[in-house]
Design an enzyme around this catalytic site. Sequence first.
Site, PDB file in Angstrom:
ATOM      1  N   CYS A 142       9.465  43.868 100.262  1.00  0.00           N
ATOM      2  CA  CYS A 142       9.987  44.938  99.584  1.00  0.00           C
ATOM      3  C   CYS A 142      11.667  44.299  99.920  1.00  0.00           C
ATOM      4  CB  CYS A 142       9.980  46.170  99.876  1.00  0.00           C
ATOM      5  SG  CYS A 142      10.565  47.451  98.921  1.00  0.00           S
ATOM      6  N   LYS A 163      14.147  54.778  89.608  1.00  0.00           N
ATOM      7  CA  LYS A 163      13.258  54.326  90.688  1.00  0.00           C
ATOM      8  C   LYS A 163      11.988  53.541  90.032  1.00  0.00           C
ATOM      9  CE  LYS A 163      11.048  55.370  95.082  1.00  0.00           C
ATOM     10  NZ  LYS A 163      10.829  56.400  96.036  1.00  0.00           N
ATOM     11  N   SER A 192       7.643  50.788  94.973  1.00  0.00           N
ATOM     12  CA  SER A 192       8.521  52.115  95.411  1.00  0.00           C
ATOM     13  C   SER A 192       9.856  51.495  95.962  1.00  0.00           C
ATOM     14  CB  SER A 192       7.810  52.789  96.448  1.00  0.00           C
ATOM     15  OG  SER A 192       8.799  53.935  96.783  1.00  0.00           O
ATOM     16  N   HIS A 235       3.773  46.952  97.441  1.00  0.00           N
ATOM     17  CA  HIS A 235       3.507  47.257  98.582  1.00  0.00           C
ATOM     18  C   HIS A 235       1.860  47.351  98.601  1.00  0.00           C
ATOM     19  CE1 HIS A 235       7.355  48.653 100.520  1.00  0.00           C
ATOM     20  NE2 HIS A 235       7.563  48.756  99.440  1.00  0.00           N
ATOM     21  N   GLU A 237       0.262  46.716 101.179  1.00  0.00           N
ATOM     22  CA  GLU A 237      -0.262  47.354 102.652  1.00  0.00           C
ATOM     23  C   GLU A 237      -0.446  48.890 102.464  1.00  0.00           C
ATOM     24  OE1 GLU A 237       4.200  47.830 102.600  1.00  0.00           O
ATOM     25  OE2 GLU A 237       2.919  46.562 101.742  1.00  0.00           O
ATOM     26  N   ARG A 249       7.585  64.455  99.602  1.00  0.00           N
ATOM     27  CA  ARG A 249       8.523  64.489 100.537  1.00  0.00           C
ATOM     28  C   ARG A 249       9.833  64.696  99.660  1.00  0.00           C
ATOM     29  NH1 ARG A 249       9.916  58.695 102.325  1.00  0.00           N
ATOM     30  NH2 ARG A 249      10.695  58.891 100.210  1.00  0.00           N
TER      31      ARG A 249
END
Length: 308
Positions: A142, A163, A192, A235, A237, A249
């Site tokens: 990232c 985003k 993200s 990502h 992972e 969130r």
Amino acid sequence: MPIKIPDDLPARQTLEAEGVTVMGEADAVRQDIRPLQIGLLNLMPDKVRTETQLARLLGATPLQIELTLVRMTDHVSRNTAQNHMEAFYRPWEDVREERFDGFIITGAPVERMPYEEVNYWEELRQILAWTQTNVHRTLTICWAAQAALYHFHGIPKRVLDAKAYGLYPHEVHAPASPFLRGFADVFNVPVSRWTEVCPDALNAAERLEVLASNPVTGPCLVDDPAHRMLHMFNHLEYDTETLANEFFRDGGAQLPHRYFPEDNPSRRPLNSWRAHGHLLVGNWINAIYQTTPFDLATMGMAGSLEAL
């Protein structure tokens, strides 16, 4: 083969419950084998979650791995307990004389800031330069991937209008790459981020190969053989619930693309990327194993992937 981590690292209990073979420090000493030395520079706020995600992938590979958790020397984490940092993380200044078969640098929540305004930018530049002499192969994730391309190639980033967020299918462009062995022609990846590397500058850079990309979110994997680096902008992972946790969130401000079944946040997402996360890290570890020197004193010298 197992991954060696400290006996009381919180990730240990999680990994053992998932069936990942974890080796205790005492057991590792008894084995007559040189484990691969892998360092993890963890720049993410939730360090426990990130170290667990990456240890899970490393621990599933067929080689014995000794994981060293590394932090920036003077930067103080505000989201992870200080006793955890003191118990399990070593500042980079303490490991800079050591050599690693592999080194992973994670993303960080600073991507919309100019690089030079990040308070640990100068130290990160030193670390990136250090990987060229003390690390055999490096994996960046990232923001760290963007930062490495800026440091080594002068490739700038740009802030996106919205985003890049969700689950996106990515097409493989280099099926013969040793890092993509076993990959499907198209595979899903969680995305993200608020920024991307400038495409024109990336395309103009020499000796960089885009291994996989999406037409909307751009490159996902970029190989930089001259610096023995693999850059992943997204990502693989991530846990199944990571994007959901971000969504709630942030107050549900932006629905992640194609992530919740029928775009319904009340439904649990299905993990369609787990296998490719394991494949990528397994392939990366295999490339390290086949080209790394046995003698740590020669670590950092270039190893060719042409024969893999």
